[in-house]
Design an enzyme around this catalytic site. Structure first.
Site, mmCIF file in Angstrom:
data_model
loop_
_atom_site.group_PDB
_atom_site.id
_atom_site.type_symbol
_atom_site.label_atom_id
_atom_site.label_comp_id
_atom_site.label_asym_id
_atom_site.label_seq_id
_atom_site.Cartn_x
_atom_site.Cartn_y
_atom_site.Cartn_z
ATOM 1 N N MET A 1 3.007 9.202 3.992
ATOM 2 C CA MET A 1 4.874 9.470 4.507
ATOM 3 C C MET A 1 5.142 8.139 3.634
ATOM 4 S SD MET A 1 5.242 10.938 6.806
ATOM 5 C CE MET A 1 6.411 10.183 8.286
ATOM 6 N N GLY B 1 0.871 -1.036 -0.299
ATOM 7 C CA GLY B 1 0.296 -0.048 0.182
ATOM 8 C C GLY B 1 0.453 1.267 -0.047
ATOM 9 N N ASP C 1 -2.266 8.969 16.974
ATOM 10 C CA ASP C 1 -3.542 9.003 16.472
ATOM 11 C C ASP C 1 -4.396 7.907 16.338
ATOM 12 O OD1 ASP C 1 -4.239 9.372 13.695
ATOM 13 O OD2 ASP C 1 -3.546 8.378 12.389
ATOM 14 N N VAL D 1 4.216 0.551 1.720
ATOM 15 C CA VAL D 1 4.537 -0.512 2.696
ATOM 16 C C VAL D 1 5.308 -1.450 1.480
ATOM 17 C CG1 VAL D 1 3.323 -1.738 4.410
ATOM 18 C CG2 VAL D 1 3.536 0.595 4.116
ATOM 19 N N GLY E 1 1.070 5.781 1.139
ATOM 20 C CA GLY E 1 0.157 6.868 2.044
ATOM 21 C C GLY E 1 0.823 8.038 1.862
ATOM 22 N N LYS F 1 8.641 -0.251 5.603
ATOM 23 C CA LYS F 1 7.638 0.520 5.677
ATOM 24 C C LYS F 1 9.219 1.850 5.412
ATOM 25 C CE LYS F 1 4.409 3.867 7.665
ATOM 26 N NZ LYS F 1 4.023 4.282 8.695
#
Length: 348
Positions: free
Chosen positions: A22, A18, A134, A25, A20, A40
């Site tokens: 930042m 995936g 978070d 991954v 994101g 990551k």
């Protein structure tokens, strides 16, 4: 379209899992140990930013301090093409956020068990001086063996560190689970994570976040404003036949006052009893819930007020004088906060 690397550090890359804000991954394999890992890595667009590198590495160092079954494990921290990366435990399971989207609300006992395990994991993060910041359903993963793992500490902040990475008055996080003190840019501690767990529990049981009404008024700043000003919703009023003890605990977790919220130890004790009594289990089961209309909720609260002894609120909204004071304070605070939120979002 960027190609998938074949190797990152000592790990062979099997594929992209995936992407994101930042970074990416990947699924990888430790050739020496034959162990699957989740890699990551910071996104290429951030590799020139010392701020992002520092934030990214802080996540890795925070997680590396922990060794707990309810917290995702970090095995290795390294660098690939000037980008830091973390090799983490590969979680074979599904996150609670995805479950809610696919199947709706969870069985109350199962939701209590999920939050119980998450609270145990977060108690460990508190022990090593880390606030997650978070916590939300999508950051709680249920493994195939029935263990709840707290994941994605991308916004984690070591309590000993200063505020050099996130400017004063600018918060980051998900508005649906955001503690009021965090929304106001104040220093936060583990009690902000308790608040987020309470909002997550409400979402799991009702099928919707606590301060979402549905419609055009659910924009970012409106949701934040409700965390700051609105009366806490209660599961026992919103859902017919809901367990009162679990509802009351959830309301305490979502208190605007951090000192009113239960500690992780209190949550462990209270949720263990509730989960056991309600037959809680993991993986959690879907449950059909019968939600009351706003009019029915108001009538239910009025009925409870009539039953309450003189001077007692019985979990009802605050008195007129208290409400007036809250609104007076809230209006002054919210005007400044709303402007700050807009500026913060524009600068991200």
């Amino acid at each position: 379209m960027s190609s998938v690397p074949t190797q990152i550090g000592p790990y062979k890359v099997k594929g992209l899992v995936g992407k994101g804000a930042m970074g990416e991954v990947y699924e990888g394999v430790d050739a020496g140990l034959g162990r699957r890992v989740a890699i990551k890595i910071l996104g290429k667009k951030h590799r020139e930013s010392e701020e992002f590198k520092t934030r990214f590495l802080r996540e890795g160092k925070a997680l590396a301090q922990m060794n707990h079954p309810n917290v995702v494990a970090v095995y290795f921290i390294g660098e690939h093409e000037d980008r830091p990366f973390l090799a983490m435990e590969f979680l074979d399971g599904e996150d609670i956020g995805a479950m809610l989207k696919k199947r709706g609300a969870l069985h109350p006992g199962d939701a209590a068990e999920v939050i119980r395990q998450a609270a145990i994991g977060l108690a460990e993060t508190q022990r090593v001086g880390v606030v997650h910041r978070d916590v939300k359903p999508s950051n709680l993963v249920v493994t195939s063996t029935g263990i709840v793992k707290v994941t994605d500490f991308g916004l984690a902040k070591a309590l000993q560190e200063d505020l050099s990475i996130t400017a004063t008055g600018v918060f980051v996080g998900t508005p649906d689970y955001l503690a009021p003190e965090q929304a106001m840019g104040k220093e936060v501690d583990a009690r902000a994570d308790v608040y987020a767990l309470g909002c997550s529990l409400f979402h799991m049981c009702s099928g919707h976040p606590p301060f979402r009404k549905g419609g055009q008024d659910d924009h970012y700043t409106a949701v934040v404003r409700r965390h700051l000003r609105s009366e806490r919703p209660e599961l026992k009023y919103e859902i017919k036949g809901f367990d009162e003890a679990l509802s009351d605990l959830c309301r305490r977790m979502m208190s605007r006052r951090p000192d009113v919220r239960p500690s992780f130890e209190e949550l462990k004790v209270g949720l263990t009893e509730i989960s056991k009594r309600l037959g809680g289990q993991v993986p959690p089961r879907h449950a059909d819930v019968e939600l009351r209309s706003p009019e029915e909720i108001s009538e239910k609260i009025r009925q409870e007020q009539k039953k309450a002894p003189p001077g007692a609120a019985a979990g009802s909204p605050p008195s007129g004088a208290t409400r007036t004071t809250m609104i007076a304070v809230g209006v002054g605070v919210t005007i400044g906060i709303a402007l700050g939120v807009v500026l913060a979002v524009m600068s991200l």
